[in-house]
Design an enzyme around this catalytic site. Structure first.
Site, PDB file in Angstrom:
ATOM      1  N   LYS A  84     -12.834  10.105   6.780  1.00 11.95           N
ATOM      2  CA  LYS A  84     -11.463   9.633   6.580  1.00 11.95           C
ATOM      3  C   LYS A  84     -10.949   8.917   7.820  1.00 11.95           C
ATOM      4  CE  LYS A  84      -6.716  11.258   5.680  1.00 11.95           C
ATOM      5  NZ  LYS A  84      -5.858  12.413   5.377  1.00 11.95           N
ATOM      6  N   ASP A 117      -6.084  19.343   6.895  1.00 13.15           N
ATOM      7  CA  ASP A 117      -6.504  18.438   7.956  1.00 13.15           C
ATOM      8  C   ASP A 117      -6.220  19.098   9.297  1.00 13.15           C
ATOM      9  OD1 ASP A 117      -6.759  16.882   5.690  1.00 13.15           O
ATOM     10  OD2 ASP A 117      -5.898  15.079   6.599  1.00 13.15           O
ATOM     11  N   LYS A 133     -12.463  13.114  10.353  1.00 21.08           N
ATOM     12  CA  LYS A 133     -11.351  12.165  10.262  1.00 21.08           C
ATOM     13  C   LYS A 133     -11.051  11.639  11.651  1.00 21.08           C
ATOM     14  CE  LYS A 133      -6.364  12.396   9.112  1.00 21.08           C
ATOM     15  NZ  LYS A 133      -5.296  13.254   8.544  1.00 21.08           N
TER      16      LYS A 133
END
Lengths: 780, 335
Positions: free
Chosen positions: B271, B172, B235
């Site tokens: 996400k 991430d 995300k």
């Protein structure tokens, strides 16, 4: 299905709302309902069934009102009205507040009952219809409270007959009853025959609120009952429904003195510019045309997409349609419910099946096996010439066309008999705020759609009717100016002999499009002074002169775009030029009318021009406090082309009193001068000619009012007709006005003191303007 | 362009509930600045859609239980604290393996359910990998100078490489917010592309830190640029910004994902992270995904919740579903 199965499919399943309490309420009333008259339910009589359109089940049996029922209801309202008005603003506010609170307390019962009866999804009745109905009572409780201080010169109309449609049964009831009661009126309301149950539940609420007997009366039945109410001894008719019925009501009430507000059909444009947030504009259409199955008078039913993004937009739209869920209205996860009745379903089906043009897409989504349902439908590739682009379908059917430029968008949008609402999607504020005022509509939503609130007026122009509901602008529909009644007296022309007072002939002509022109018919009549000498000849205007004047007025449309400041200057200049020839006008008036009031009248006319010069840049709109992050701008726009039959008395002041407010607000006028004393008007056009008034803004006709009244009233190119004629032409005008549902303001044989305060002011400004509410949500 | 065959085999053999990898990876595309410039996002309209959605979709009873289990399977169970220890990460991993009490899963015929991944800082990767050995549950690591992303560029790239070497299967990354705020889309694209390359076979999730981008329009633009540069997931947030995942931000990002799919044919995952702690919220998110992107995105290879406390609330709701009685948190094992 097991949890494991659902884990794979990720279906929504069903989420049914429990309808037990609503059924229990119906059963408590014996499943049979009478009317609510004078504070009590009458016995149930011969009638008709109210059905659940989702499954055809009979919900209850309702009573068809008879003439005696309607008379009893009107009578009870009539008896209750003086005391209700005398209760005062605060006294009425307490009752309206109580009703609002009770609607809140029983909100779920109302929502479920509405959905059972009408077929709309429970989400809509629960989250939109019922909360908005409550909001209207809260808002108008406030209006009742403020009436004494804020509207000191206004009073109740009396008894209001109100006829509401089946698409928003309780909400339309609230729109009608709340302002009427707030202003001290009492009501007789007829809900639509398909959907009367929430109105009857509302009657229960009135009882619980302790509302005095007779203030609210509810009678049930079909259109025949509506006709009885229209014909009854009521002071006002408020109608929401189809244009065809609205037109019949306009004709039926013509000349009766009943005031009228009509909220009728629409074919509202939904305009998507190429810089719009397309995904949001697609989602907006769900709220525009698939809200309440498209059975919404202001539904965005005519999609106009700018060419560069048209295909992309249609693709996104079709994909979105396929996601719509159609099914049991009581299912909380349903987007589109049932069509209100098999009759309406057939109307929709027939209209769509007769269409042979364009490309049709119907949502690829599961349809219920039975019940009254129609799939969300999109027809692209249509043109204004296609029937479905012009006719209101009143169902979940969206028709689409494209445009190239902003001005073409306006042209296509306005190419309609209707003018209720419009939606504009663009991220460019310059573009959106340029387009909104150009659209023929009473409501414009920017980057959103179908936003409603009690604080913002709602209503249309053209065949969509007239009058506003909601906001300060809505109150004038339920009040009148307090005044003493004085009967209109006809003013006969002077009789005389042939000898002219001045041997040098001055030929008076009509004044059309900035030019002096001879009447099309080629006839003039002799006008005599009070002493019998010949004052001159005045032309006799006829149909074709009206036609020519309207054409000239339309050609002068740029006047409506001028600034208030410019119009003020021109009105002052007009006053200045009139003043310069004041003595001449005073003498003329004295010669014609006799007496020595001429000078006083000239001074009053100059003062009146000053009044409207003053107002030209001060009759401001409002920014309504609606519950969104944004504003609803109530913009005051000119009505358009106004035809006015000027008073016979005070020939100069009367003419100026009609002309000045109209042109101050940006209208163009066709004035039919004082019938017995037309030569004041023909002198006056010389003043107009020297005062920078553009050609066609003011047009003056002479001759008998009755020769032009009907032509004006039925002319599709005239947007409003006023009559202050000494001849009572009210009936002819109101009847003719039904043709394009233009606004009319007629004297009903009541005299007006033109020298006094009732000769000018806000009443005239209101008549000279339309309020357009432009909703502008904002936020980045 | 998929993960190693070994991973797939492992995933499929041990976790039938979790089809972790079935999509071809997004290879990215050339930076299309015209597209970026054309993007619009009308905040009020987006907020209206988000406000009405929960009222438009209601999921009840068995369906609600199934949807909540789906949410569990999409959770990146996360601990990102300065005081994390290997033991604490071990406890979290145990919860990821058995996110819901065994008897509950048995009653629902959902044995074998695990969370989508475990998400930790770089230093905690080895502990997490050890704790999850044999489960097929991937370890995700936040990287590139998380959460601010302002450490030297070469160190950020190096951090990715070391995390991948340590066994992280998902990275991430945080984008440089300044590239968005200054409108330097080329820089953002280049940075993202470099991060993607450094990830190798590990999947890369691009954290936009939407709470710091100033406008929904910027969120939409940043989403597109990151996808063009090859992000596997986009995300919302680090969980450390003052505003984290919201429905309006979600709507903007998933509409960008939809546009990207329509244009390229590649499905990019989504996400939301931070601020989603209630079972009801999880259902709303899933419904929004279902409505705007479609059912295919309702799988852990394309959708994850970045959350730590959400699971506890879901467990209580599942207890209620089975017993009809409201649950107490202490009766469920902590993670």
């Amino acid at each position: 299905m097991t949890v494991k199965d659902i884990f794979e499919t990720m279906d929504y399943g069903t989420a049914p709302e429990n309808a037990a309490d609503a059924f229990a309420w119906i059963v408590d009333h014996g499943s049979r309902f009478g009317h609510f008259i004078n504070g009590a339910f009458t016995d149930a009589e011969q009638g008709f069934d109210s059905k659940n359109p989702a499954n055809g089940e009979i919900l209850a049996t309702l009573t068809q009102a008879t003439q005696a029922d309607v008379d009893a209801a009107v009578d009870s309202a009539r008896k209750a009205q003086p005391k209700w008005a005398a209760l005062g603003g605060h006294g009425r506010a307490r009752y309206l507040y109580a009703i609002a609170r009770l609607l809140q307390k029983h909100s779920r019962l109302f929502a479920v009952l509405e959905t059972l009866d009408n077929g709309k999804p429970i989400r809509e009745s629960r989250d939109i219809d019922i909360p908005l109905a409550q909001r209207h009572f809260y808002y108008h409780a406030g209006m009742a409270q403020l009436m004494d201080s804020e509207l000191p010169d206004r009073e109740a109309l009396g008894v209001c007959g109100q006829i509401v449609p089946w698409n928003f049964p309780l909400l339309m009831l609230a729109w009608k009853i709340a302002p009427a009661l707030a202003m001290g009126n009492t009501v007789v309301l007829k809900p639509a025959e398909y959907t009367s149950l929430t109105a009857l539940l509302f009657a229960d609420i009135c009882t619980q609120a302790g509302l005095p007997k007779g203030v609210v009366n509810i009678v049930t039945g079909d259109g025949a009952v509506g006709e009885m109410i229209v014909a009854a001894d009521v002071d006002k008719i408020a109608f929401t429904g189809s244009t065809a019925v609205g037109r019949r009501i306009r004709e039926a009430t013509a000349g009766t003195g009943k005031t009228l507000t009509l909220e009728l059909g629409g074919k509202s444009p939904y305009i998507v510019f190429d810089d719009a947030d397309l995904d949001s504009a697609v989602e907006g259409l769900v709220d525009a045309i698939w809200f309440n199955q498209g059975q919404v008078c202001c539904a965005g039913s005519r999609l106009l997409v700018q060419e560069p993004v048209a295909e992309e937009f249609y693709t996104k739209l079709r994909a979105r349609m396929d996601k719509l869920r159609i099914g049991s209205p009581l299912d909380k996860s349903v987007d589109v419910g049932a069509i209100v009745d098999p009759v309406q379903l057939k109307t929709i089906t027939d209209l769509v099946s007769r269409n042979t043009q364009g490309v049709m897409h119907q949502a690829a989504t599961d349809m219920p096996a039975e019940g009254c349902f129609y799939p969300p439908t999109l027809i692209t590739g249509l043109h204004p010439a296609d029937t479905l682009m012009q006719e209101e379908i009143f169902g979940p059917v969206l028709v689409a066309t494209t445009f190239r430029t902003p001005s073409e968008a306006v042209e296509v949008a306005n190419n309609s008999r209707y003018g209720l609402a419009a939606t504009v999607w663009s991220e460019n504020i310059n573009l959106a705020l340029d387009i909104a005022p150009k659209l023929a509509a009473g409501v414009v939503w920017i980057n959103g759609t179908n936003m409603f609130d009690a604080a913002a007026g709602f209503g249309g122009v053209r065949d969509s009717g007239f009058g506003r509901e909601g906001g300060w602008e809505g109150l004038s529909a339920y009040t009148k100016i307090s005044s003493k009644y004085k009967a209109l007296k006809p003013v006969p022309p002077n009789a005389g002999e042939g000898a002219p007072a001045d041997p040098l002939d001055r030929t008076a002509k009509l004044y059309i499009g900035g030019k002096q022109s001879r009447p099309d018919g080629g006839y003039s009549q002799a006008i005599f002074n009070k002493n019998g000498s010949l004052a001159g000849h005045a032309p006799l205007a006829g149909r074709k002169d009206v036609r020519n004047a309207v054409e000239a007025a339309h050609a002068a449309k740029a006047w409506s775009k001028t600034t208030g400041h410019l119009r003020a200057q021109i009105l002052y200049y007009l006053a200045e030029n009139l003043s310069a020839r004041g003595t001449e006008f005073a003498n003329r008036i004295n010669d014609l009318q006799g007496g020595k009031q001429g000078e006083k009248e000239v001074q009053a006319a100059i003062s009146r021009l000053f009044t409207y010069a003053a107002w030209a840049d001060k009759y401001d709109g409002q920014a309504h406090g609606v519950p969104i992050r944004g504003v609803a701008l109530a913009m005051k726009e000119p009505v358009g082309v106004i035809g006015a039959l000027c008073p016979d008395v005070t020939p100069l002041l009367g003419l100026v009193s009609c002309m000045a407010p109209a042109i101050a607000m940006g209208n163009r006028v066709i004035l039919s001068a004082s019938e017995p004393f037309p030569l004041v008007a023909t002198d006056f056009y010389q003043v107009l000619e020297t005062s920078d008034i553009p050609s066609g803004v003011v047009n003056i006709l002479t001759g008998p009012h009755s020769d032009v009244a009907t032509t004006m009233a039925t002319h599709m190119g005239i947007d409003a007709v006023w009559s202050f004629s000494g001849t009572d032409l009210s009936r002819d005008i109101e009847k003719g006005a039904a043709s394009n549902l233009k606004r009319s303001w007629v004297n009903h044989a009541v005299a007006r003191d033109w020298m006094g305060p009732e000769g000018e002011g806000k009443q005239f400004l209101e008549a000279a303007t339309e309020v357009k509410n432009i909703w502008i949500p904002y936020g980045e | 362009m998929t993960r190693s065959a070994l991973d797939i085999a492992e995933t499929q053999s041990t976790q039938a509930q979790l089809p972790q990898v079935t999509e071809p990876r997004n290879p990215g595309m050339v930076l299309d600045l015209d597209w970026v410039a054309r993007v619009q996002a009308n905040t009020s309209a987006i907020e209206r859609r988000c406000a009405s959605l929960p009222a438009r979709r209601s999921v009840k009873k068995a369906h609600q239980a199934a949807w909540l289990l789906k949410a569990v399977s999409c959770i990146d169970l996360t601990t990102l604290s300065g005081d994390d220890t290997e033991m604490r990460v071990g406890r979290l991993c145990a919860k990821a393996r058995q996110p819901v009490r065994a008897e509950v899963l048995k009653a629902l015929d959902m044995e074998g359910l695990s969370t989508g991944a475990v998400c930790v800082y770089h230093e905690m990767i080895p502990a997490a990998v050890r704790a999850l050995q044999g489960t097929g549950i991937p370890v995700a690591a936040v990287s590139t100078g998380f959460p601010a992303g302002l450490s030297p560029f070469h160190l950020r790239v190096q951090e990715i490489k070391e995390s991948v070497a340590a066994g992280a299967k998902e990275i991430d990354i945080v984008i440089s917010r300044r590239h968005v705020l200054t409108g330097d889309w080329q820089q953002l694209y280049d940075e993202m592309k470099a991060f993607r390359e450094a990830c190798g076979d590990a999947h890369v999730k691009a954290i936009l830190a939407t709470g710091e981008l100033g406008s929904l329009r910027n969120v939409a633009r940043a989403s597109l640029v990151c996808m063009m540069a090859g992000a596997d997931f986009i995300k919302t947030s680090t969980g450390k910004e003052s505003v984290n995942a919201t429905l309006p931000v979600t709507l903007v990002m998933i509409r960008a994902i939809r546009s990207y799919f329509e244009r390229t044919g590649y499905r990019v995952g989504y996400k939301p992270a931070g601020g989603i702690s209630k079972a009801k919220d999880a259902i709303t998110y899933l419904a929004l995904i279902k409505e705007e992107l479609g059912d295919r995105w309702l799988q852990p290879d394309l959708f994850r919740f970045g959350a730590s406390s959400l699971l506890g609330d879901i467990e209580r709701q599942l207890d209620h579903h089975l017993t009809g009685a409201y649950a107490a948190g202490y009766r469920n094992p902590m993670g």
